[in-house]
Scaffold this motif. Structure first.
Motif, mmCIF file in Angstrom:
data_model
loop_
_atom_site.group_PDB
_atom_site.id
_atom_site.type_symbol
_atom_site.label_atom_id
_atom_site.label_comp_id
_atom_site.label_asym_id
_atom_site.label_seq_id
_atom_site.Cartn_x
_atom_site.Cartn_y
_atom_site.Cartn_z
ATOM 1 N N UNK A 159 0.953 -1.453 -0.133
ATOM 2 C CA UNK A 159 -0.113 0.189 0.037
ATOM 3 C C UNK A 159 0.661 1.066 -0.109
ATOM 4 N N UNK A 160 1.901 1.436 0.677
ATOM 5 C CA UNK A 160 2.855 2.246 0.982
ATOM 6 C C UNK A 160 3.068 2.797 -0.462
ATOM 7 N N UNK A 161 3.515 1.561 -1.015
ATOM 8 C CA UNK A 161 4.506 1.733 -2.440
ATOM 9 C C UNK A 161 3.288 1.900 -3.830
ATOM 10 N N UNK A 162 2.398 1.696 -3.089
ATOM 11 C CA UNK A 162 0.992 2.133 -4.133
ATOM 12 C C UNK A 162 0.934 3.853 -4.039
ATOM 13 N N UNK A 163 0.961 4.096 -2.957
ATOM 14 C CA UNK A 163 0.547 5.241 -2.468
ATOM 15 C C UNK A 163 1.680 6.364 -3.321
ATOM 16 N N UNK A 164 3.019 6.082 -2.878
ATOM 17 C CA UNK A 164 4.142 6.786 -3.575
ATOM 18 C C UNK A 164 3.884 6.917 -4.941
ATOM 19 N N UNK A 165 3.723 6.057 -6.063
ATOM 20 C CA UNK A 165 3.545 5.907 -6.626
ATOM 21 C C UNK A 165 2.478 6.288 -7.367
ATOM 22 N N UNK A 166 1.476 6.564 -6.722
ATOM 23 C CA UNK A 166 0.273 7.369 -7.009
ATOM 24 C C UNK A 166 0.545 9.125 -6.427
ATOM 25 N N UNK A 167 1.241 9.137 -5.923
ATOM 26 C CA UNK A 167 1.205 10.618 -5.099
ATOM 27 C C UNK A 167 2.464 10.815 -6.400
ATOM 28 N N UNK A 168 3.257 10.117 -7.024
ATOM 29 C CA UNK A 168 4.668 10.893 -7.914
ATOM 30 C C UNK A 168 3.636 11.082 -9.579
ATOM 31 N N UNK A 169 2.815 10.599 -9.993
ATOM 32 C CA UNK A 169 1.424 10.280 -11.150
ATOM 33 C C UNK A 169 1.352 11.804 -10.915
ATOM 34 N N UNK A 170 0.260 11.902 -9.723
ATOM 35 C CA UNK A 170 -0.582 12.942 -9.581
ATOM 36 C C UNK A 170 0.493 14.541 -9.515
ATOM 37 N N UNK A 171 1.783 14.047 -9.216
ATOM 38 C CA UNK A 171 2.393 15.568 -9.726
ATOM 39 C C UNK A 171 2.661 15.517 -10.863
ATOM 40 N N UNK A 172 3.237 14.558 -11.144
ATOM 41 C CA UNK A 172 3.427 14.513 -12.868
ATOM 42 C C UNK A 172 2.735 15.494 -13.301
ATOM 43 N N UNK A 173 1.099 14.628 -13.153
ATOM 44 C CA UNK A 173 0.049 15.679 -13.938
ATOM 45 C C UNK A 173 -0.117 16.565 -14.052
ATOM 46 N N UNK A 174 0.341 17.460 -12.119
ATOM 47 C CA UNK A 174 0.085 18.528 -12.219
ATOM 48 C C UNK A 174 1.330 19.863 -12.929
ATOM 49 N N UNK A 175 2.141 19.136 -12.884
ATOM 50 C CA UNK A 175 3.310 19.863 -13.699
ATOM 51 C C UNK A 175 3.463 19.568 -15.687
ATOM 52 N N UNK A 176 2.293 18.302 -15.695
ATOM 53 C CA UNK A 176 2.122 18.915 -16.967
ATOM 54 C C UNK A 176 0.837 19.373 -17.445
ATOM 55 N N UNK A 177 0.167 19.706 -16.795
ATOM 56 C CA UNK A 177 -1.256 20.628 -16.743
ATOM 57 C C UNK A 177 -0.729 22.271 -16.625
ATOM 58 N N UNK A 178 0.201 22.535 -15.911
ATOM 59 C CA UNK A 178 0.240 23.753 -14.813
ATOM 60 C C UNK A 178 1.618 24.426 -15.797
ATOM 61 N N UNK A 179 2.119 23.334 -16.440
ATOM 62 C CA UNK A 179 3.462 24.103 -17.041
ATOM 63 C C UNK A 179 2.868 23.339 -18.822
ATOM 64 N N UNK A 180 2.720 24.908 -19.734
ATOM 65 C CA UNK A 180 2.660 24.735 -20.868
ATOM 66 C C UNK A 180 4.173 24.654 -21.453
#
Length: 213
Positions: free
Chosen positions: A136-157
């Motif tokens: 669960x901890x590994x999955x949460x870390x992967x999910x957090x990393x994916x969310x951060x990457x998605x936000x970076x892609x959305x906010x950095x054009x």
């Protein structure tokens, strides 16, 4: 008293009760033997006096008979000492048995406690919980990393840097400064030289020239 109570009601005595009864019986036996020894010692003294008396009278036959009786009495007295030693040894054994039983009960209780703890702890379940936590901890870390990457892609054009440069140029144009052309007319001397050689008048003239162009 406890034996009578147990005999009447058919109750089996506990180990401690049995030990107390044993100790009481052994003490009674010791007192009985000591009482018999004192009687033997009195008889011994009497026989010794009789032997001395008959010896003084020259009665050898009586002395011989009394001497045999004295020997038997002394043997009996020696047996009382041996019996006392045996009773004392039995008393120690009785106490040791109680101690060993107490230790056995303590170990049995400890073993039962450990068994209960193992049932509660359930090492297999604990290991499974640890594995689940790690996953669960590994999955949460992967999910957090994916969310951060998605936000970076959305906010950095793409083209943000070009857009920023265009806004800066527009602002400079509005205040009358052209980066590529007018700024190049400023003497290329070092900052230290400008601070040492230019006067306030020179600086004011330079700014007026930039505004009029």
């Amino acid at each position: 008293m406890s034996d009578l109570f147990n005999n009447i009601f058919g109750k089996k005595p506990t180990l401690k009760e049995q030990q107390r009864d044993n100790d009481r019986n052994l003490r009674k036996a010791t007192r009985d033997i000591e009482r018999e020894r004192r009687k033997l010692e009195e008889e011994e003294k009497k026989l010794e006096q009789e032997i001395k008396k008959n010896a003084a009278q020259g009665n050898k036959d009586s002395c011989r008979i009394l001497a045999k009786q004295l020997i038997e009495i002394r043997k009996q007295k020696a047996r009382t000492y041996a019996a006392n030693s045996k009773i004392t040894s039995i008393g120690y054994q009785n106490k040791n048995i109680g101690t060993n039983v107490a230790l056995s009960n303590a170990m049995s209780t400890t073993a039962q406690t450990m068994s209960d703890m193992n049932k509660i702890m359930k090492p297999e379940a604990i290991a499974a919980n640890v594995r689940n936590f790690q996953q669960a901890n590994m999955k949460m870390e992967m999910t957090d990393e994916m969310i951060n990457d998605t936000l970076d892609d959305m906010l950095t054009e793409s083209g943000d840097e070009e857009e920023s440069n265009a806004v800066v140029n527009q602002v400079l144009d509005e205040i009358g400064i052209e980066i590529s052309g007018k700024m190049s007319t400023i003497p290329s001397t070092g900052m230290g030289e400008l601070e040492d050689q230019r006067t306030d008048k020179d600086i004011a003239a330079q700014l007026a020239k930039l505004r009029s162009t």
